[in-house]
Design a protein around this motif. Sequence first.
Motif, PDB file in Angstrom:
ATOM      1  N   ARG A  12      13.608 -46.499 -48.832  1.00 45.12           N
ATOM      2  CA  ARG A  12      14.070 -46.077 -47.503  1.00 45.12           C
ATOM      3  C   ARG A  12      15.462 -46.600 -47.225  1.00 45.12           C
ATOM      4  O   ARG A  12      15.814 -47.716 -47.638  1.00 45.12           O
ATOM      5  CB  ARG A  12      13.146 -46.637 -46.413  1.00 45.12           C
ATOM      6  CG  ARG A  12      11.853 -45.902 -46.298  1.00 45.12           C
ATOM      7  CD  ARG A  12      11.069 -46.392 -45.086  1.00 45.12           C
ATOM      8  NE  ARG A  12       9.815 -45.699 -45.024  1.00 45.12           N
ATOM      9  CZ  ARG A  12       9.627 -44.522 -44.422  1.00 45.12           C
ATOM     10  NH1 ARG A  12      10.619 -43.932 -43.793  1.00 45.12           N
ATOM     11  NH2 ARG A  12       8.440 -43.948 -44.434  1.00 45.12           N
ATOM     12  N   ILE A  18       1.673 -46.248 -41.410  1.00 45.29           N
ATOM     13  CA  ILE A  18       2.759 -46.017 -40.444  1.00 45.29           C
ATOM     14  C   ILE A  18       2.176 -45.592 -39.095  1.00 45.29           C
ATOM     15  O   ILE A  18       2.553 -46.105 -38.042  1.00 45.29           O
ATOM     16  CB  ILE A  18       3.738 -44.947 -40.994  1.00 45.29           C
ATOM     17  CG1 ILE A  18       4.392 -45.467 -42.285  1.00 45.29           C
ATOM     18  CG2 ILE A  18       4.795 -44.585 -39.961  1.00 45.29           C
ATOM     19  CD1 ILE A  18       5.249 -44.464 -43.028  1.00 45.29           C
ATOM     20  N   TYR A  72      10.250 -44.261 -38.791  1.00 43.08           N
ATOM     21  CA  TYR A  72       9.582 -45.360 -39.479  1.00 43.08           C
ATOM     22  C   TYR A  72       9.712 -46.652 -38.673  1.00 43.08           C
ATOM     23  O   TYR A  72      10.821 -47.034 -38.283  1.00 43.08           O
ATOM     24  CB  TYR A  72      10.207 -45.532 -40.871  1.00 43.08           C
ATOM     25  CG  TYR A  72       9.563 -46.629 -41.659  1.00 43.08           C
ATOM     26  CD1 TYR A  72       8.231 -46.521 -42.041  1.00 43.08           C
ATOM     27  CD2 TYR A  72      10.274 -47.765 -42.016  1.00 43.08           C
ATOM     28  CE1 TYR A  72       7.623 -47.537 -42.764  1.00 43.08           C
ATOM     29  CE2 TYR A  72       9.673 -48.784 -42.745  1.00 43.08           C
ATOM     30  CZ  TYR A  72       8.343 -48.662 -43.109  1.00 43.08           C
ATOM     31  OH  TYR A  72       7.744 -49.669 -43.815  1.00 43.08           O
TER      32      TYR A  72
END
Length: 284
Positions: free
Chosen positions: A152, A108, A127
């Motif tokens: 997510r 990330i 994100y």
Amino acid sequence: MSSDNTITRFAPSPTGLLHAGHAYSALFSKQAAQQKNGRFLLRIEDIDFTRCRTEYEEAIYEDLSWLGIEWETPVRRQSDHLDEYTTATEKLRQGGLAYPCFCTRKDILAEIDQAGAAPHRTGDLLYPGICRDLSADEQQSRMAKGEEFALRLNLGKSLEATGGENLVWHDRQKGPQTARPELLGDAVLARKDIRTSYHLAVVIDDALQQISLVTRGLDLFEATHLHRLLQALLDLPTPEYEHHALIKDEKGSRLAKRKKSPTLRDLRNEGQSAQELINKLIDW
Ligand code: GLU
């Protein structure tokens, strides 16, 4: 005094010993219930088996008793309800509102660096969507290979599904709020290791326990925007909220377990009485 069915809760995580900030939060919640002749519940938020310890849970009971706070039993412990959280995340996944994310923190950060985008948040980064549009085949094959994944929230689809821009909630101190779940982006609903998350478990439990007024520190104000969206997605009621100020030390910095702020046990061992602490917290 008549009751308007107010139910409040104090929901500590047994990841360390409680400090004066927790005492303030617990007393605040208890008092909010008492003012309405309502009920006060204690909930143990112990989903994170990597950090929670039974001895800290025992210490919570000891500290609250010392403060003169009584609570109803049985106490809800989140670790007893993991299946309920999984059912909810699966429902979101099947509805296309959550997706598996195989990224590590390193992936990330690398993606954010590469995009040259300065993260707008310090600490929890938004994100950047690396796994959001993986094909069903790729998801399946990576899972079949045993790659670990988190789940997510697909924020974009969730907003479409709920008309999320128009969701509202109410804070007793700050007044009416329009939900801004974009502050947390595609948040993790199920961590790779514990298969659930604070955000998911808290909205389910507040609903199941019929909490009508959630009182908690201002540090969780942003999280409430996401919680409001999750309530809409999972068809759960929205309680009223009151986010209270955080207790600070003499230097003006926030008390925290990780900063080794004096714990309630320390204060007790130094001979401080619960009433002395309560008087300080009232003056604060
Ligand atoms: N378990 C959370 C904590 O200890 C509190 C959650 C809440 O009040 O919503 O910070």
